[in-house]
Design a protein around this motif. Sequence first.
Motif, PDB file in Angstrom:
ATOM      1  N   VAL A 124       0.846  -1.201   0.000  1.00 45.17           N
ATOM      2  CA  VAL A 124       0.000   0.000   0.000  1.00 45.17           C
ATOM      3  C   VAL A 124       0.881   1.250   0.000  1.00 45.17           C
ATOM      4  O   VAL A 124       0.611   2.226  -0.714  1.00 45.17           O
ATOM      5  N   MET A 125       1.953   1.227   0.801  1.00 43.70           N
ATOM      6  CA  MET A 125       2.864   2.373   0.866  1.00 43.70           C
ATOM      7  C   MET A 125       3.564   2.618  -0.468  1.00 43.70           C
ATOM      8  O   MET A 125       3.954   3.745  -0.768  1.00 43.70           O
ATOM      9  N   GLN A 126       3.738   1.584  -1.261  1.00 40.40           N
ATOM     10  CA  GLN A 126       4.472   1.716  -2.511  1.00 40.40           C
ATOM     11  C   GLN A 126       3.615   2.271  -3.645  1.00 40.40           C
ATOM     12  O   GLN A 126       4.130   2.973  -4.525  1.00 40.40           O
ATOM     13  N   VAL A 127       2.327   1.983  -3.667  1.00 41.25           N
ATOM     14  CA  VAL A 127       1.523   2.318  -4.842  1.00 41.25           C
ATOM     15  C   VAL A 127       0.666   3.568  -4.658  1.00 41.25           C
ATOM     16  O   VAL A 127       0.035   4.015  -5.610  1.00 41.25           O
ATOM     17  N   PHE A 128       0.624   4.126  -3.424  1.00 41.10           N
ATOM     18  CA  PHE A 128      -0.167   5.332  -3.199  1.00 41.10           C
ATOM     19  C   PHE A 128       0.728   6.489  -2.788  1.00 41.10           C
ATOM     20  O   PHE A 128       1.731   6.291  -2.101  1.00 41.10           O
ATOM     21  N   ASP A 129       0.331   7.699  -3.199  1.00 39.72           N
ATOM     22  CA  ASP A 129       1.113   8.873  -2.844  1.00 39.72           C
ATOM     23  C   ASP A 129       0.562   9.507  -1.581  1.00 39.72           C
ATOM     24  O   ASP A 129      -0.361   8.997  -0.947  1.00 39.72           O
ATOM     25  N   LYS A 184      -0.847 -11.438 -11.083  1.00 37.88           N
ATOM     26  CA  LYS A 184      -1.215 -10.713 -12.294  1.00 37.88           C
ATOM     27  C   LYS A 184      -1.079  -9.201 -12.144  1.00 37.88           C
ATOM     28  O   LYS A 184      -0.652  -8.502 -13.078  1.00 37.88           O
ATOM     29  N   LEU A 185      -1.415  -8.667 -10.966  1.00 43.20           N
ATOM     30  CA  LEU A 185      -1.615  -7.229 -10.837  1.00 43.20           C
ATOM     31  C   LEU A 185      -0.576  -6.485 -10.010  1.00 43.20           C
ATOM     32  O   LEU A 185      -0.275  -5.315 -10.299  1.00 43.20           O
ATOM     33  N   VAL A 186      -0.074  -7.081  -8.955  1.00 42.60           N
ATOM     34  CA  VAL A 186       0.769  -6.354  -8.010  1.00 42.60           C
ATOM     35  C   VAL A 186       2.183  -6.202  -8.564  1.00 42.60           C
ATOM     36  O   VAL A 186       2.819  -7.207  -8.935  1.00 42.60           O
ATOM     37  N   PRO A 187       2.714  -4.984  -8.627  1.00 39.97           N
ATOM     38  CA  PRO A 187       4.090  -4.797  -9.107  1.00 39.97           C
ATOM     39  C   PRO A 187       5.100  -5.217  -8.044  1.00 39.97           C
ATOM     40  O   PRO A 187       4.833  -5.125  -6.846  1.00 39.97           O
ATOM     41  N   GLU A 188       6.252  -5.667  -8.482  1.00 37.21           N
ATOM     42  CA  GLU A 188       7.317  -6.037  -7.548  1.00 37.21           C
ATOM     43  C   GLU A 188       8.012  -4.772  -7.063  1.00 37.21           C
ATOM     44  O   GLU A 188       8.169  -3.801  -7.803  1.00 37.21           O
TER      45      GLU A 188
END
Length: 508
Positions: A124-129, A184-188
């Motif tokens: 969550v911390m990685q994909v949201f600003d 499928k969806l979550v980026p590394e």
Amino acid sequence: MTETRNPRRWLILGVICLAQVVVLLDNTVLNLAIPKLTEDLGATTADVQWMINAYALVQSGLLLTAGGLSDRYGRKRSLLIGLLLFGLGSLAAAFSQSAVQLIAARAGMGIGGALLTTTTLAVVMQVFDGRELPKAIGLWTAVSSLGYATGPLIGGVLLAHFWWGSIFLINIPVALLGWLAVAKLVPESKNPEGEHPDLIGALLSTIGMVGVVYAIISGPGHGWGSANVLVAAGVGLVALAVFVRWELHVPHPMLDVGLFRNRRFNGAIAGGLLVAFGMGGSIFLLTQQLQLVLGYGPLEAGLKTAPLALVAVALNVAGLGAKLLEKAGTAMTITIGMVLNASGLAAVALLGTAGRGYEWMLVGLLVMGSGIALAMPAMANAVMSAIPPAKAGSGAGIQGTVSQFGSGLGVAVLGAVLNSRFAALLPVGIGAGAAGSLYEALAAAPTPELKAQVHNAFADGVRDSQLIGALAVVLGGLLAGLLLRRAARSDAAAALPAESGRGSRSGS
């Protein structure tokens, strides 16, 4: 945070929440199956305790290690491994033929649970600003509340129609769907410093956490002065002390101990510990109140508790906490939320008595849920925003550890307060040996009048213990708010001399 927002970030949040649901459902349904487990597997009281505690012990012991591993080797990879281990452990648990097999399966599920608990928040911390992050954390928190509300209901329905293994089989399709969606969806994402294993740090942190958590879990049953508890606590504390010393000197530490020099981080951690203490212990007492004081069955008690979680879910989905956080700031939001939470706890303690209707308790539960909806996302946001994004897994591990540790302490300490008050309030004529159990005390009471006095003594003990829990919650909220406010002022004051120093040098 990255400047370019991931266009699938809300879909990714849904996937993350699905992975989180797997862990939460299992935490809430096992207690309902205890009678059937005792009958079908011939489990003793000690076996049942270990069926419940094996998962909590392994998960809590591995939180710091799991967070560090997800940072080093990839958070997507950790999610996939966690879902796989949790699914396989659930399958083994469902078809266990003995108490020992079920305990081992639960321990395996705990490994998967540790990976999932730390990694979901880190992703969550990685994909949201910054602007969207509080709302995303609020929705992530809402899933926790939803899992708490629906777990007993789902468990009750399954146990009413199927065998006890069904409560574990329900995890498998959710874990499988979550695995496919994550793949499928979550980026590394991982720490850019690279894969530098800290095996000694991982071993020390695991030994330390397992020792301390084991002591907390075993203390009420074995006695806080027993050899088992003292040895476990001693080994755990020594291992944690050595762990901190090791992390200060190793080139690539698993846990950046320097985080604890951050006042904002310390404020959130200190407040979170007290809040988890009060909430964990008070929820434990609430189940005692509903079943042993008010006489509800397990499923009915779950239904009566559900409004607390549902109002927290509704307010988080509506984004109320995120809006208040943006307007009032972290410190004020946490303070308001925890004052509401404590007020609700006090109302439940004082109004949820056998002589009153459920509607009086409902008011307290709704106020509690409102406080949780405001404070919990703000608390998690305060912890995680004080941590560099590259170390989000370690931060989530710390946040989870504080929550688990505080909650375990709350159950142990407030449970001990309950036992102490119950023993002190027992009527004359009831032996001291019966003070540890309401059932034993009732069995030792020879007349209906004495049985009523015993029941009232237990109810008064629950009420007094809940009020102590409410005090811990409000103190935790006030402490976190005060420390966070001071940290903000300190940061602002530190910035001013630097600006004025540059101005005076340029003018000289």
